[in-house]
Scaffold this motif. Sequence first.
Motif, PDB file in Angstrom:
ATOM      1  N   VAL A  52      24.210  55.967  33.246  1.00  0.00           N
ATOM      2  CA  VAL A  52      25.465  54.826  32.179  1.00  0.00           C
ATOM      3  C   VAL A  52      26.782  56.518  32.425  1.00  0.00           C
ATOM      4  O   VAL A  52      25.609  57.851  31.481  1.00  0.00           O
ATOM      5  CB  VAL A  52      24.642  54.735  30.578  1.00  0.00           C
ATOM      6  N   ARG A 109      26.329  53.979  39.141  1.00  0.00           N
ATOM      7  CA  ARG A 109      27.098  53.883  38.097  1.00  0.00           C
ATOM      8  C   ARG A 109      27.207  52.890  37.182  1.00  0.00           C
ATOM      9  O   ARG A 109      28.465  52.653  37.387  1.00  0.00           O
ATOM     10  CB  ARG A 109      27.023  55.558  37.907  1.00  0.00           C
ATOM     11  N   PHE A 110      26.827  52.738  35.675  1.00  0.00           N
ATOM     12  CA  PHE A 110      27.005  51.896  34.827  1.00  0.00           C
ATOM     13  C   PHE A 110      27.998  52.580  33.737  1.00  0.00           C
ATOM     14  O   PHE A 110      27.653  53.515  33.498  1.00  0.00           O
ATOM     15  CB  PHE A 110      26.199  51.406  33.800  1.00  0.00           C
ATOM     16  N   SER A 111      29.008  51.692  33.503  1.00  0.00           N
ATOM     17  CA  SER A 111      30.003  52.170  32.222  1.00  0.00           C
ATOM     18  C   SER A 111      29.071  52.081  30.770  1.00  0.00           C
ATOM     19  O   SER A 111      29.429  52.500  30.293  1.00  0.00           O
ATOM     20  CB  SER A 111      31.239  51.369  32.144  1.00  0.00           C
ATOM     21  N   ARG A 112      28.767  50.776  31.032  1.00  0.00           N
ATOM     22  CA  ARG A 112      27.472  50.660  29.695  1.00  0.00           C
ATOM     23  C   ARG A 112      26.253  49.939  30.080  1.00  0.00           C
ATOM     24  O   ARG A 112      26.715  49.947  31.703  1.00  0.00           O
ATOM     25  CB  ARG A 112      28.238  49.931  28.854  1.00  0.00           C
ATOM     26  N   PHE A 113      24.914  49.818  29.051  1.00  0.00           N
ATOM     27  CA  PHE A 113      24.252  49.049  30.296  1.00  0.00           C
ATOM     28  C   PHE A 113      23.209  48.590  28.938  1.00  0.00           C
ATOM     29  O   PHE A 113      23.481  48.930  27.601  1.00  0.00           O
ATOM     30  CB  PHE A 113      22.744  49.859  30.658  1.00  0.00           C
ATOM     31  N   SER A 114      23.433  47.343  28.666  1.00  0.00           N
ATOM     32  CA  SER A 114      23.080  46.128  27.607  1.00  0.00           C
ATOM     33  C   SER A 114      21.562  45.395  27.734  1.00  0.00           C
ATOM     34  O   SER A 114      21.505  45.657  29.111  1.00  0.00           O
ATOM     35  CB  SER A 114      24.031  45.566  26.934  1.00  0.00           C
ATOM     36  N   ASP A 163      22.677  43.325  30.307  1.00  0.00           N
ATOM     37  CA  ASP A 163      23.586  43.593  31.763  1.00  0.00           C
ATOM     38  C   ASP A 163      21.244  44.028  32.638  1.00  0.00           C
ATOM     39  O   ASP A 163      21.599  43.548  33.505  1.00  0.00           O
ATOM     40  CB  ASP A 163      23.941  45.343  31.814  1.00  0.00           C
TER      41      ASP A 163
END
Length: 166
Positions: free
Chosen positions: A124, A20-25, A28
């Motif tokens: 996320v 799991r990601f803390s954020r995904f841009s 990324d």
Amino acid sequence: MTETIADDIRRLEEQERLLRFSRFSPDDAWALGNRLRETALARGAGIAIDISLRDRALFHCALPGTSTDNAEWIRRKRNTVLRLWHSSYLVGRRLALSGRDQGDAHNLSLADFAVHGGGFPIFVADLGCVGAVTVSGVPQRIDHSIVTDAIAGLLNIDLGDSRLPD
């Protein structure tokens, strides 16, 4: 065989808990897409790669040895992930254990959904599934492992016992 499927399901569920990601841009997605590409090239795996949010593609690449069929498999696997918020391989293994097909269990048409390995949710924190990482081109178990190994590497997570045996 039932024990093998049940063991796969346990491992696949744990992978979804861990990856799991803390954020995904978009950055990324680019880093992950390049990691997937390099992994595939090192393994000699001719795959197509897609990283998409629900509303747009962020990374797409087709390596030598792929065809338009791979893009179609990606579309169908991605649809499964975005509909059910689980990896396409986990959905397929659960169906195999239950003896049901995707139409009966989830009302998923064969034309638009595939329950074969290679699609994995982009989770996320506090948002849930925002997209999918999907590959197609090698046997489904390997497709799945290429994706999970790349995500784990990007997130610096050791999959340990949750990694699928070859």
